[in-house]
Write an enzyme that holds these catalytic residues in place. Structure first.
Site, short mmCIF file in Angstrom:
data_model
loop_
_atom_site.label_atom_id
_atom_site.label_comp_id
_atom_site.label_asym_id
_atom_site.label_seq_id
_atom_site.Cartn_x
_atom_site.Cartn_y
_atom_site.Cartn_z
N SER A 22 -6.38 -59.88 -29.05
CA SER A 22 -7.69 -59.25 -29.38
C SER A 22 -8.81 -60.07 -29.22
CB SER A 22 -7.66 -58.88 -31.02
OG SER A 22 -9.03 -58.43 -31.23
N HIS A 47 -6.63 -56.43 -25.55
CA HIS A 47 -6.86 -55.55 -26.81
C HIS A 47 -8.37 -55.53 -26.91
CE1 HIS A 47 -6.15 -52.84 -30.09
NE2 HIS A 47 -6.88 -53.54 -30.97
N ASP A 49 -11.41 -54.24 -29.33
CA ASP A 49 -11.76 -53.61 -30.67
C ASP A 49 -13.22 -53.15 -30.49
OD1 ASP A 49 -9.55 -53.70 -32.28
OD2 ASP A 49 -9.62 -55.78 -32.17
N MET A 51 -16.25 -50.97 -32.69
CA MET A 51 -16.61 -50.61 -34.05
C MET A 51 -17.99 -50.06 -33.87
SD MET A 51 -14.89 -53.81 -36.11
CE MET A 51 -13.35 -54.52 -35.55
N HIS A 80 -9.34 -49.90 -28.46
CA HIS A 80 -9.03 -49.47 -29.89
C HIS A 80 -10.22 -48.81 -30.37
CE1 HIS A 80 -7.81 -50.65 -34.39
NE2 HIS A 80 -8.00 -49.28 -34.14
N MET A 154 -1.73 -49.85 -38.15
CA MET A 154 -2.71 -51.06 -38.51
C MET A 154 -1.88 -51.59 -39.82
SD MET A 154 -5.24 -50.95 -36.58
CE MET A 154 -6.25 -52.13 -37.70
N ASP A 189 -1.45 -54.29 -35.39
CA ASP A 189 -2.42 -54.85 -35.22
C ASP A 189 -3.17 -55.13 -36.69
OD1 ASP A 189 -5.35 -55.60 -34.71
OD2 ASP A 189 -5.67 -53.53 -33.85
C1 DX5 Z 1 -9.09 -55.00 -36.95
C2 DX5 Z 1 -9.02 -55.08 -35.36
C3 DX5 Z 1 -7.87 -56.06 -34.96
C4 DX5 Z 1 -8.38 -57.31 -35.19
C5 DX5 Z 1 -7.25 -58.20 -35.55
O1 DX5 Z 1 -10.09 -54.04 -37.24
O2 DX5 Z 1 -8.35 -53.71 -35.00
O3 DX5 Z 1 -7.46 -55.57 -33.71
O4 DX5 Z 1 -9.06 -58.08 -34.21
O5 DX5 Z 1 -7.42 -59.43 -35.86
P1 DX5 Z 1 -6.38 -60.50 -36.51
O6 DX5 Z 1 -5.27 -60.91 -35.40
O7 DX5 Z 1 -7.35 -61.59 -36.50
O8 DX5 Z 1 -5.92 -60.00 -37.72
ZN ZN Z 2 -7.62 -53.39 -32.87
#
Ligand code: DX5
Ligand code: ZN
Length: 237
Positions: A22, A47, A49, A51, A80, A154, A189
């Site tokens: 990620s 991946h 992310d 937001m 994502h 998740m 994830d």
């Molecule tokens: C959280 C994200 C994840 C995050 C995972 O909202 O969707 O993809 O980056 O991070 P780690 O592996 O550090 O828990």
């Molecule tokens: Zn993610």
């Protein structure tokens, strides 16, 4: 690794375990170099992310960042979306170069809208994924599960990297795996590291997102190899 065709990547990537670092945890001042490092170490998928500060209380990256990343790697980009309006953003991330887009069932106006978003992704030849927050029961995604390429479970509350793995999500992984066809992927994830990945693999996950435990590791190739072997071992047991 052979070059990957753009578009829906999930059918062509083999049985896995697939490791999806990620980028949320990478050093964005040198994102290209960081991608080269994880790809050289065998990461099959990147991946991304997204937001929006509404669906989750954090902001990350948008389509221009994906467009730049697209130019530096041929690995599939697994976007994502943690946004309140996935229908609006699907098109923008498709344009920017995503290969697969996963969106949250909680952000949809019912299963019908989720089905429409999946159709938009299909029409564009992209992979389609559905995901759910830890507090959302697995049944919420059941009406659309046959239509997706991937379900993302998740294992932390979405919004931040580096959180503790939620072991109470493991039963959900098993339940959802029992509903999926063999050609559908199950991704996890959040809080994935060498001592949590095995629980997920044993329950039926085959795509593993890891942020902090890859990019903040002093030895990124060793971290990826460690994740892969722990997942592979748990599958065999
Ligand atoms: C959280 C994200 C994840 C995050 C995972 O909202 O969707 O993809 O980056 O991070 P780690 O592996 O550090 O828990
Ligand atoms: Zn993610």
């Amino acid at each position: 690794m052979s070059p990957v065709q753009r578009g829906n990547p999930w059918a062509t990537l083999g049985d896995g375990p697939l490791i999806a670092p990620s980028l949320l945890a990478c050093d964005f001042a040198r994102v290209g170099e960081q991608i080269d490092t994880v790809v050289a170490a065998g990461a099959e998928v990147i991946h991304v992310d997204v937001m929006d500060g509404h669906f989750v209380p954090n902001l990350s990256m948008g389509p221009p960042v994906v467009q730049s990343i697209r130019r530096v790697t041929d690995r599939p980009l697994d976007v994502h979306l943690m946004v309140t309006d996935p229908a609006y953003y699907v098109e923008r991330f498709a344009e920017a170069g995503a290969d697969s887009v996963t969106f949250h069932i909680e952000a949809c106006d019912g299963a019908d809208q989720a089905g429409e978003i999946i159709s938009m992704l299909r029409d564009r030849g992209l992979g389609a994924g559905i995901t759910l927050r830890p507090g959302t029961p697995a049944e919420a995604i059941r009406p659309v599960i046959e239509q997706v390429d991937l379900v993302l479970v998740m294992t932390v509350e979405p919004g931040y990297g580096g959180q503790e793995f939620m072991a109470d999500q493991v039963d959900k992984i098993g339940d959802i795996r029992s509903w999926l066809r063999d050609d559908q992927r199950l991704e996890v994830d959040g809080g994935i590291k060498s001592d949590t990945i095995g629980l997920c693999a044993a329950a039926g996950a085959d795509v593993f997102v890891a942020g902090v435990n890859v990019f903040r590791s002093p030895n990124i190739p060793a971290a990826i190899a460690g994740l892969r072997s722990a997942a592979a071992q748990a599958r065999q047991e």
